[in-house]
Write an enzyme that holds these catalytic residues in place. Structure first.
Site, PDB file in Angstrom:
ATOM      1  N   PRO A  71      71.302   7.475  18.606  1.00 34.23           N
ATOM      2  CG  PRO A  71      73.039   6.093  17.914  1.00 34.23           C
ATOM      3  CD  PRO A  71      71.548   6.205  17.923  1.00 34.23           C
ATOM      4  CB  CYS A  72      72.124  12.590  20.358  1.00 36.54           C
ATOM      5  SG  CYS A  72      73.395  12.446  21.624  1.00 36.54           S
TER       6      CYS A  72
END
Length: 406
Positions: free
Chosen positions: A116-117
């Site tokens: 997840p960014c």
């Protein structure tokens, strides 16, 4: 010959995986924490199993609503549930045990995935001013590395947003590279724009590819392709849609076109699912009309401060001034993000005749998902999955080059 195998970490709805499956890699496991995305992955597995068994009509019956998801599952013979609904963290024992079972003695050739960014995104850093040192998302690359250590793949693919390059003045990106090298991997990275690989969207992502030291592998040459198509090619065969229409299945309005055929976007049946758009209140519809008229008449973006006072609901008129944005029908789309699940203001349909935001299917097509891809969990869940996904067409090009090198 046995197919080359891969494990898909932080799998989401399977956009990255889709590219590798298309070129012949076999997924041993998909690991994903979101339950809706996991069901989407299961449904996609059933699609491929039924296609292999020449029983695709069963899948289409599911899309048409003629049978349940349970009925769909029962029609798949010898199915192996390789979707692991779990959060990757400090204790991955159960995940490891399940993957070990699924391996059935086979080696893992490849690990793919993108943690997840949000922790690396420019918007995220703006919101909190700086990355929190104790934010566990900053260290998800170490969780990814645990799978590299355990399964020792020949190659890995690590995808993330551009913000990972500049987060904490580049220290995080450097730490990632150093850490992966301590595990016995050489690696390189590129910034790729999806529009160079058939996707009708300007979406830049960092793609790190690593390989075992001394293997003779190197970062593949991903040559940019000519892409003369535009968003119009995505939209023209889909039926006219009013905001809030609740038709889960619609007929195609026109014959297919060159783009849809070349990239295998359109299904080989006469209907399409999830061409549904959210409803909008009267104020938003009036704003959409203003934004559409400005864009189609003069290629001018609506600025929030220029709206009539009666249409404004936010005091802040200096930040995010382009919160209402029309998709460019004559070019590539701007980046589709998971925020589309919250509202459609940033993804307004480019027509005076259809004043609304994009439908689920239109967003999926902009991300290059084929029409046969079904997103589980309802409209908002589908938008979130689509916005978070790696476009399958870019994944396909990466997979083709890696397969050729291996």
């Amino acid at each position: 010959m046995e197919k080359m195998t891969f494990i898909d970490l932080f799998a989401g709805a399977g956009g990255l995986s889709e590219g590798f499956v298309k070129v012949g890699f076999e997924p041993i496991a998909h690991v994903e924490m979101d339950a809706h995305a996991c069901k989407t992955l299961e449904t996609r597995n059933y699609y491929y199993a039924l296609k292999k068994a020449n029983k695709l009509q069963v899948y289409y019956d599911y899309l048409l609503g003629n049978i349940s998801h349970e009925d769909l599952s029962e029609n798949v013979l010898n199915k192996l549930n390789n979707v692991i609904n779990a959060s990757i963290g400090d204790n991955n024992t159960n995940i490891f045990n399940r993957i070990d079972e699924l391996c059935q003695g086979r080696e893992v050739d490849l690990i793919i995935g993108g943690p997840p960014c949000q922790a690396y995104s420019v918007v995220g850093r703006h919101r909190i001013n700086k990355l929190e040192q104790d934010d566990p998302r900053n260290l998800l690359y170490r969780q990814y590395a645990r799978f590299l250590k355990r399964y020792n793949p020949k190659v890995f693919v690590f995808e993330n947003v551009l913000g990972i390059l500049s987060a904490e003045e580049g220290r995080y990106f450097n730490n990632i590279k150093v850490y992966f090298r301590t595990l016995g991997y050489e690696l390189d990275s590129r910034v790729l724009n999806t529009s160079d690989y058939g996707v009708l969207q300007n979406r830049k992502r960092v793609i790190i590819i690593g390989w075992k030291k001394g293997s003779g592998f190197s970062y593949p040459e991903l040559v940019a392709e000519s892409n003369p198509y535009t968003v119009a090619d995505i939209l023209e065969d889909l039926a006219h849609l009013n905001p809030g229409d609740l038709n889960p299945v619609t007929k195609y309005a026109k014959d297919t076109n060159e783009y849809l055929k070349k990239y295998a976007i359109r299904s080989d049946v006469d209907f399409v699912t999830q061409h549904v758009a959210r409803s909008h209140n009267d104020r938003d519809l009036e704003i959409y009309r203003i934004a559409i008229d400005k864009w189609l008449s003069n290629k001018e973006r609506l600025k929030y401060a220029d709206l009539p006072e009666r249409l404004k609901t936010h005091k802040n008129q200096t930040s995010f001034t382009d919160r209402f944005k029309v998709v460019d029908i004559d070019n590539y789309s701007h980046t589709v993000l998971a925020h589309i699940a919250k509202d459609g203001h940033y993804y307004i349909y480019p027509s005076r005749e259809q004043v609304r935001s994009l439908s689920v299917r239109e967003a999926a097509r902009i991300q290059s998902f084929p029409d046969s891809y079904y997103f589980e969990g309802g409209r908002s869940a589908a938008f979130k999955q689509i916005g978070n996904a790696v476009p399958p067409l870019m994944a396909l090009r990466i997979a083709e080059e890696i397969k050729g090198s291996l």
